[in-house]
Design a protein around this motif. Structure first.
Motif, PDB file in Angstrom:
ATOM      1  N   ILE A 175       0.825  -1.214   0.000  1.00  0.00           N
ATOM      2  CA  ILE A 175       0.000   0.000   0.000  1.00  0.00           C
ATOM      3  C   ILE A 175       0.857   1.261   0.000  1.00  0.00           C
ATOM      4  O   ILE A 175       0.394   2.313  -0.430  1.00  0.00           O
ATOM      5  CB  ILE A 175      -0.984   0.011   1.188  1.00  0.00           C
ATOM      6  CG1 ILE A 175      -0.231   0.009   2.517  1.00  0.00           C
ATOM      7  CG2 ILE A 175      -1.931  -1.173   1.118  1.00  0.00           C
ATOM      8  CD1 ILE A 175      -1.139   0.184   3.720  1.00  0.00           C
ATOM      9  N   HIS A 176       2.085   1.138   0.475  1.00  0.00           N
ATOM     10  CA  HIS A 176       3.042   2.243   0.418  1.00  0.00           C
ATOM     11  C   HIS A 176       4.419   1.670   0.134  1.00  0.00           C
ATOM     12  O   HIS A 176       4.722   0.536   0.522  1.00  0.00           O
ATOM     13  CB  HIS A 176       3.088   3.026   1.739  1.00  0.00           C
ATOM     14  CG  HIS A 176       1.800   3.701   2.097  1.00  0.00           C
ATOM     15  ND1 HIS A 176       1.241   4.700   1.337  1.00  0.00           N
ATOM     16  CD2 HIS A 176       0.963   3.508   3.147  1.00  0.00           C
ATOM     17  CE1 HIS A 176       0.113   5.096   1.895  1.00  0.00           C
ATOM     18  NE2 HIS A 176      -0.082   4.390   2.986  1.00  0.00           N
ATOM     19  N   GLU A 177       5.231   2.436  -0.511  1.00  0.00           N
ATOM     20  CA  GLU A 177       6.586   1.982  -0.810  1.00  0.00           C
ATOM     21  C   GLU A 177       7.352   1.738   0.495  1.00  0.00           C
ATOM     22  O   GLU A 177       7.331   2.560   1.408  1.00  0.00           O
ATOM     23  CB  GLU A 177       7.315   3.029  -1.655  1.00  0.00           C
ATOM     24  CG  GLU A 177       8.648   2.551  -2.181  1.00  0.00           C
ATOM     25  CD  GLU A 177       9.293   3.553  -3.121  1.00  0.00           C
ATOM     26  OE1 GLU A 177      10.479   3.363  -3.434  1.00  0.00           O
ATOM     27  OE2 GLU A 177       8.597   4.507  -3.532  1.00  0.00           O
ATOM     28  N   GLY A 178       7.992   0.593   0.570  1.00  0.00           N
ATOM     29  CA  GLY A 178       8.814   0.291   1.729  1.00  0.00           C
ATOM     30  C   GLY A 178       8.090  -0.372   2.887  1.00  0.00           C
ATOM     31  O   GLY A 178       8.685  -0.583   3.951  1.00  0.00           O
ATOM     32  N   VAL A 179       6.803  -0.710   2.710  1.00  0.00           N
ATOM     33  CA  VAL A 179       6.058  -1.393   3.773  1.00  0.00           C
ATOM     34  C   VAL A 179       5.645  -2.780   3.298  1.00  0.00           C
ATOM     35  O   VAL A 179       5.552  -3.034   2.092  1.00  0.00           O
ATOM     36  CB  VAL A 179       4.809  -0.594   4.210  1.00  0.00           C
ATOM     37  CG1 VAL A 179       5.202   0.783   4.717  1.00  0.00           C
ATOM     38  CG2 VAL A 179       3.799  -0.488   3.071  1.00  0.00           C
ATOM     39  N   GLU A 180       5.402  -3.673   4.235  1.00  0.00           N
ATOM     40  CA  GLU A 180       5.035  -5.045   3.889  1.00  0.00           C
ATOM     41  C   GLU A 180       3.529  -5.210   3.659  1.00  0.00           C
ATOM     42  O   GLU A 180       3.107  -6.136   2.976  1.00  0.00           O
ATOM     43  CB  GLU A 180       5.483  -6.000   5.004  1.00  0.00           C
ATOM     44  CG  GLU A 180       6.992  -6.131   5.119  1.00  0.00           C
ATOM     45  CD  GLU A 180       7.398  -7.192   6.124  1.00  0.00           C
ATOM     46  OE1 GLU A 180       6.485  -7.839   6.682  1.00  0.00           O
ATOM     47  OE2 GLU A 180       8.600  -7.373   6.331  1.00  0.00           O
ATOM     48  N   GLU A 181       2.720  -4.348   4.239  1.00  0.00           N
ATOM     49  CA  GLU A 181       1.264  -4.488   4.113  1.00  0.00           C
ATOM     50  C   GLU A 181       0.834  -4.345   2.661  1.00  0.00           C
ATOM     51  O   GLU A 181       1.230  -3.399   1.968  1.00  0.00           O
ATOM     52  CB  GLU A 181       0.550  -3.447   4.968  1.00  0.00           C
ATOM     53  CG  GLU A 181      -0.960  -3.617   4.976  1.00  0.00           C
ATOM     54  CD  GLU A 181      -1.673  -2.578   5.831  1.00  0.00           C
ATOM     55  OE1 GLU A 181      -2.924  -2.624   5.862  1.00  0.00           O
ATOM     56  OE2 GLU A 181      -0.991  -1.733   6.432  1.00  0.00           O
ATOM     57  N   ILE A 182      -0.005  -5.275   2.210  1.00  0.00           N
ATOM     58  CA  ILE A 182      -0.463  -5.263   0.820  1.00  0.00           C
ATOM     59  C   ILE A 182      -1.923  -4.809   0.754  1.00  0.00           C
ATOM     60  O   ILE A 182      -2.630  -4.790   1.762  1.00  0.00           O
ATOM     61  CB  ILE A 182      -0.297  -6.649   0.171  1.00  0.00           C
ATOM     62  CG1 ILE A 182      -1.123  -7.700   0.934  1.00  0.00           C
ATOM     63  CG2 ILE A 182       1.166  -7.033   0.090  1.00  0.00           C
ATOM     64  CD1 ILE A 182      -1.120  -9.079   0.285  1.00  0.00           C
ATOM     65  N   TRP A 183      -2.356  -4.475  -0.456  1.00  0.00           N
ATOM     66  CA  TRP A 183      -3.717  -3.950  -0.619  1.00  0.00           C
ATOM     67  C   TRP A 183      -4.774  -4.967  -0.239  1.00  0.00           C
ATOM     68  O   TRP A 183      -5.844  -4.598   0.268  1.00  0.00           O
ATOM     69  CB  TRP A 183      -3.925  -3.470  -2.057  1.00  0.00           C
ATOM     70  CG  TRP A 183      -3.374  -2.104  -2.287  1.00  0.00           C
ATOM     71  CD1 TRP A 183      -2.319  -1.752  -3.093  1.00  0.00           C
ATOM     72  CD2 TRP A 183      -3.822  -0.887  -1.681  1.00  0.00           C
ATOM     73  NE1 TRP A 183      -2.091  -0.403  -3.020  1.00  0.00           N
ATOM     74  CE2 TRP A 183      -3.003   0.151  -2.167  1.00  0.00           C
ATOM     75  CE3 TRP A 183      -4.829  -0.578  -0.764  1.00  0.00           C
ATOM     76  CZ2 TRP A 183      -3.175   1.482  -1.771  1.00  0.00           C
ATOM     77  CZ3 TRP A 183      -4.997   0.741  -0.375  1.00  0.00           C
ATOM     78  CH2 TRP A 183      -4.175   1.749  -0.872  1.00  0.00           C
ATOM     79  N   PHE A 184      -4.528  -6.241  -0.461  1.00  0.00           N
ATOM     80  CA  PHE A 184      -5.511  -7.250  -0.076  1.00  0.00           C
ATOM     81  C   PHE A 184      -5.795  -7.164   1.426  1.00  0.00           C
ATOM     82  O   PHE A 184      -6.947  -7.205   1.851  1.00  0.00           O
ATOM     83  CB  PHE A 184      -5.013  -8.653  -0.446  1.00  0.00           C
ATOM     84  CG  PHE A 184      -6.029  -9.735  -0.196  1.00  0.00           C
ATOM     85  CD1 PHE A 184      -6.978 -10.041  -1.162  1.00  0.00           C
ATOM     86  CD2 PHE A 184      -6.047 -10.450   0.999  1.00  0.00           C
ATOM     87  CE1 PHE A 184      -7.921 -11.040  -0.947  1.00  0.00           C
ATOM     88  CE2 PHE A 184      -6.987 -11.442   1.233  1.00  0.00           C
ATOM     89  CZ  PHE A 184      -7.923 -11.738   0.256  1.00  0.00           C
ATOM     90  N   GLY A 185      -4.744  -7.055   2.224  1.00  0.00           N
ATOM     91  CA  GLY A 185      -4.910  -6.935   3.663  1.00  0.00           C
ATOM     92  C   GLY A 185      -5.666  -5.687   4.059  1.00  0.00           C
ATOM     93  O   GLY A 185      -6.487  -5.709   4.995  1.00  0.00           O
ATOM     94  N   GLU A 186      -5.424  -4.590   3.352  1.00  0.00           N
ATOM     95  CA  GLU A 186      -6.146  -3.339   3.613  1.00  0.00           C
ATOM     96  C   GLU A 186      -7.643  -3.516   3.375  1.00  0.00           C
ATOM     97  O   GLU A 186      -8.469  -3.101   4.192  1.00  0.00           O
ATOM     98  CB  GLU A 186      -5.590  -2.242   2.700  1.00  0.00           C
ATOM     99  CG  GLU A 186      -6.455  -1.008   2.547  1.00  0.00           C
ATOM    100  CD  GLU A 186      -6.459  -0.084   3.759  1.00  0.00           C
ATOM    101  OE1 GLU A 186      -7.211   0.899   3.763  1.00  0.00           O
ATOM    102  OE2 GLU A 186      -5.706  -0.369   4.713  1.00  0.00           O
ATOM    103  N   PHE A 187      -7.999  -4.148   2.263  1.00  0.00           N
ATOM    104  CA  PHE A 187      -9.412  -4.374   1.958  1.00  0.00           C
ATOM    105  C   PHE A 187     -10.072  -5.271   3.011  1.00  0.00           C
ATOM    106  O   PHE A 187     -11.182  -4.985   3.480  1.00  0.00           O
ATOM    107  CB  PHE A 187      -9.561  -5.020   0.578  1.00  0.00           C
ATOM    108  CG  PHE A 187      -9.381  -4.064  -0.565  1.00  0.00           C
ATOM    109  CD1 PHE A 187     -10.310  -3.069  -0.811  1.00  0.00           C
ATOM    110  CD2 PHE A 187      -8.284  -4.161  -1.405  1.00  0.00           C
ATOM    111  CE1 PHE A 187     -10.159  -2.181  -1.872  1.00  0.00           C
ATOM    112  CE2 PHE A 187      -8.116  -3.282  -2.472  1.00  0.00           C
ATOM    113  CZ  PHE A 187      -9.051  -2.286  -2.699  1.00  0.00           C
ATOM    114  N   ILE A 188      -9.396  -6.346   3.374  1.00  0.00           N
ATOM    115  CA  ILE A 188      -9.963  -7.274   4.353  1.00  0.00           C
ATOM    116  C   ILE A 188     -10.198  -6.569   5.685  1.00  0.00           C
ATOM    117  O   ILE A 188     -11.228  -6.776   6.343  1.00  0.00           O
ATOM    118  CB  ILE A 188      -9.037  -8.493   4.549  1.00  0.00           C
ATOM    119  CG1 ILE A 188      -8.940  -9.302   3.256  1.00  0.00           C
ATOM    120  CG2 ILE A 188      -9.558  -9.370   5.693  1.00  0.00           C
ATOM    121  CD1 ILE A 188     -10.270  -9.777   2.723  1.00  0.00           C
ATOM    122  N   GLN A 189      -9.268  -5.711   6.077  1.00  0.00           N
ATOM    123  CA  GLN A 189      -9.417  -5.009   7.351  1.00  0.00           C
ATOM    124  C   GLN A 189     -10.616  -4.067   7.328  1.00  0.00           C
ATOM    125  O   GLN A 189     -11.286  -3.879   8.347  1.00  0.00           O
ATOM    126  CB  GLN A 189      -8.142  -4.229   7.674  1.00  0.00           C
ATOM    127  CG  GLN A 189      -8.035  -3.816   9.131  1.00  0.00           C
ATOM    128  CD  GLN A 189      -8.127  -4.998  10.085  1.00  0.00           C
ATOM    129  OE1 GLN A 189      -7.366  -5.967   9.957  1.00  0.00           O
ATOM    130  NE2 GLN A 189      -9.049  -4.941  11.033  1.00  0.00           N
TER     131      GLN A 189
END
Length: 208
Positions: A175-189
């Motif tokens: 979701i941001h450069e340099g972070v591990e969190e991906i967009w799929f996880g953002e949507f699920i949350q």
């Protein structure tokens, strides 16, 4: 009645958590192209689970109090209807989805039993992501030009992506450069947080 509502919320959270664990386990040794395919297939499962949850919740909220729907229809409905009758009343109205739920619920549910209202959801962050996720679902399910055009617009307007990206690759991107969190996880949350907000409004406290 409260126990039935708790069961609906708990079933939703359990199903989502199970999908997350299954997805992680399935992708442990896959190449990126294979992961993209798997993630796209889980989009369909997540959306189906959400739609089932929304409809089950709607039915139980109507069962709590039918006075608003009686007024809307201009007929007298039982004060203590069965779940089966409420399901028929809802299905006979029209297909319900989360995008239209606020408008539909205002006609059907009393304010204190309406977890879809703007008042109920004012603390739920980034709910627009749910509509975006369903745009992804529509493209994954149909691959039509119309679905692709709608998803391209989401990419451009919200994520400022000029080139079309296949959903699996987009969902796996950070979701941001340099972070591990991906967009799929953002949507699920967002799905989880929205459901939790609705539970609190109804004074239902499902297990974490």
């Amino acid at each position: 009645m409260k126990a039935d509502l708790e069961k609906v919320f708990n079933n939703f959270f359990d199903q989502i958590n199970w999908y997350i664990k299954l997805l992680q386990k399935s992708c442990e040794s896959l190449y990126i192209s294979e992961k993209c395919e798997v993630y796209e297939s889980f989009v369909l499962k997540i959306c189906a689970t959400w739609e089932t949850f929304i409809n089950d919740l709607f039915v139980l909220c109507l069962k709590r109090n039918t006075s608003q729907y009686s007024k809307f229809l201009g007929v007298k409905l039982p004060k203590r209807p069965s779940i089966e009758l409420c399901a028929v009343l809802i299905s006979g109205y029209r297909y319900l989805d989360f995008r239209r739920a606020a408008d539909d619920a205002a006609k059907i549910l009393t304010p204190d039993n309406n977890p879809f209202s703007k008042e109920a959801l004012k603390e739920a962050p980034r709910r627009k992501r749910i509509d975006e996720f369903f745009s992804i679902r529509n493209y994954v399910a149909h691959k039509s030009r119309v679905a692709k055009r709608a998803l391209r617009k989401v990419y451009q307007d919200t994520y400022h992506l000029e080139r079309f990206t296949e959903p699996g690759r987009f969902l796996l991107s950070p979701i941001h450069e340099g972070v591990e969190e991906i967009w799929f996880g953002e949507f699920i949350q967002v799905f989880i947080n929205t459901a939790k907000t609705m539970a609190l409004y109804l004074e239902i406290y499902p297990k974490e």
